[in-house]
Design a protein around this motif. Structure first.
Motif, PDB file in Angstrom:
ATOM      1  N   LEU A  64       0.767  -1.332   0.005  1.00 46.02           N
ATOM      2  CA  LEU A  64      -0.063   0.074   0.114  1.00 46.02           C
ATOM      3  C   LEU A  64       0.823   1.232  -0.080  1.00 46.02           C
ATOM      4  O   LEU A  64       0.730   2.300  -0.751  1.00 46.02           O
ATOM      5  N   ASN A  67       2.391   1.681  -3.604  1.00 57.81           N
ATOM      6  CA  ASN A  67       1.338   1.818  -4.326  1.00 57.81           C
ATOM      7  C   ASN A  67       0.875   3.273  -4.421  1.00 57.81           C
ATOM      8  O   ASN A  67       0.503   4.095  -5.317  1.00 57.81           O
ATOM      9  N   THR A  68       0.661   3.918  -3.242  1.00 56.94           N
ATOM     10  CA  THR A  68       0.142   5.317  -2.792  1.00 56.94           C
ATOM     11  C   THR A  68       1.469   6.222  -3.315  1.00 56.94           C
ATOM     12  O   THR A  68       0.977   7.177  -3.910  1.00 56.94           O
ATOM     13  N   LYS A  73      -4.584   3.841  -7.354  1.00 52.21           N
ATOM     14  CA  LYS A  73      -5.519   3.683  -6.322  1.00 52.21           C
ATOM     15  C   LYS A  73      -5.388   3.016  -5.246  1.00 52.21           C
ATOM     16  O   LYS A  73      -4.868   1.907  -5.671  1.00 52.21           O
ATOM     17  N   PRO A  74      -6.136   2.978  -3.818  1.00 53.68           N
ATOM     18  CA  PRO A  74      -5.776   1.928  -3.092  1.00 53.68           C
ATOM     19  C   PRO A  74      -6.634   0.704  -3.365  1.00 53.68           C
ATOM     20  O   PRO A  74      -6.382  -0.282  -2.652  1.00 53.68           O
ATOM     21  N   THR A  75      -7.469   0.778  -4.236  1.00 53.84           N
ATOM     22  CA  THR A  75      -8.263  -0.503  -4.655  1.00 53.84           C
ATOM     23  C   THR A  75      -7.602  -1.384  -5.697  1.00 53.84           C
ATOM     24  O   THR A  75      -8.036  -2.163  -6.271  1.00 53.84           O
ATOM     25  N   SER A  76      -6.268  -0.836  -6.171  1.00 53.04           N
ATOM     26  CA  SER A  76      -5.381  -1.466  -7.199  1.00 53.04           C
ATOM     27  C   SER A  76      -5.260  -2.983  -6.948  1.00 53.04           C
ATOM     28  O   SER A  76      -4.970  -3.255  -5.932  1.00 53.04           O
ATOM     29  N   ALA A  77      -5.391  -3.806  -7.967  1.00 47.31           N
ATOM     30  CA  ALA A  77      -5.055  -5.178  -8.042  1.00 47.31           C
ATOM     31  C   ALA A  77      -3.511  -5.503  -7.560  1.00 47.31           C
ATOM     32  O   ALA A  77      -3.209  -6.372  -7.206  1.00 47.31           O
ATOM     33  N   ARG A  80      -2.824  -6.540  -4.087  1.00 45.67           N
ATOM     34  CA  ARG A  80      -3.272  -7.845  -3.511  1.00 45.67           C
ATOM     35  C   ARG A  80      -2.418  -8.731  -4.429  1.00 45.67           C
ATOM     36  O   ARG A  80      -2.662 -10.096  -4.174  1.00 45.67           O
ATOM     37  N   GLU A 128     -13.691 -15.500  -7.453  1.00 46.00           N
ATOM     38  CA  GLU A 128     -14.365 -14.477  -8.136  1.00 46.00           C
ATOM     39  C   GLU A 128     -14.190 -14.946  -9.779  1.00 46.00           C
ATOM     40  O   GLU A 128     -13.359 -15.694 -10.130  1.00 46.00           O
TER      41      GLU A 128
END
Length: 147
Positions: A64, A67-68, A73-77, A80, A128
């Motif tokens: 995170l 990525n930030t 975005k904090p929802t980026s794959a 994960r 998913e």
């Protein structure tokens, strides 16, 4: 978890020049390691689709903090361990790559042609469904991809 993929290493999927330069520990958790294994195996399918040509990964797992810092975005794959940004010069330009994947049976969640420079691909987590969402991002904004 220790794993191996014929063409992609854990080091390759977790390496970041920015993390190294900024002193950020980009070591994935066990859950992320499982996702990175899935990503590596899916990227094997992408590599096969692209004529078994070498794939150059510019970014995959990002914690995170990293990525930030990169403005994602904090929802980026990527967070994960389910995404890769890559090129495959021996196959063709990024548009050629997106065309090939778009028309294939690769089970991607999202594929994005980014600024005509690289391809972003994300895979669904276990359990998913693959949305097979295809986009183009450039200076004009974000558009739905179509061949």
């Amino acid at each position: 978890m220790t794993w191996a993929s014929p063409n992609f290493s854990l080091d390759e999927l977790t390496f970041s020049e920015t993390a190294t330069r900024k002193g950020i520990d980009n070591t994935p958790s066990d859950d992320v390691l499982d996702n990175l294994y899935k990503t590596a195996m899916e990227m094997e399918n992408v590599r096969e689709l692209l004529g078994n040509n070498p794939i150059l990964i510019s970014s995959s797992y990002r914690n995170l903090e990293l990525n930030t810092l990169l403005g994602s975005k904090p929802t980026s794959a990527h967070i994960r361990g389910l995404a890769c940004d890559f090129t495959c010069p021996k196959f063709g330009d990024p548009d050629d790559i997106v065309d090939a994947i778009f028309g294939s049976d690769i089970q991607y969640d999202q594929i994005i042609l980014e600024f005509d420079k690289w391809v972003h691909i994300a895979f669904p987590a276990d359990g998913e469904s693959a949305r097979k969402k295809a986009l183009i991002i450039n200076k004009k904004g974000t558009m739905i991809y179509s061949q």
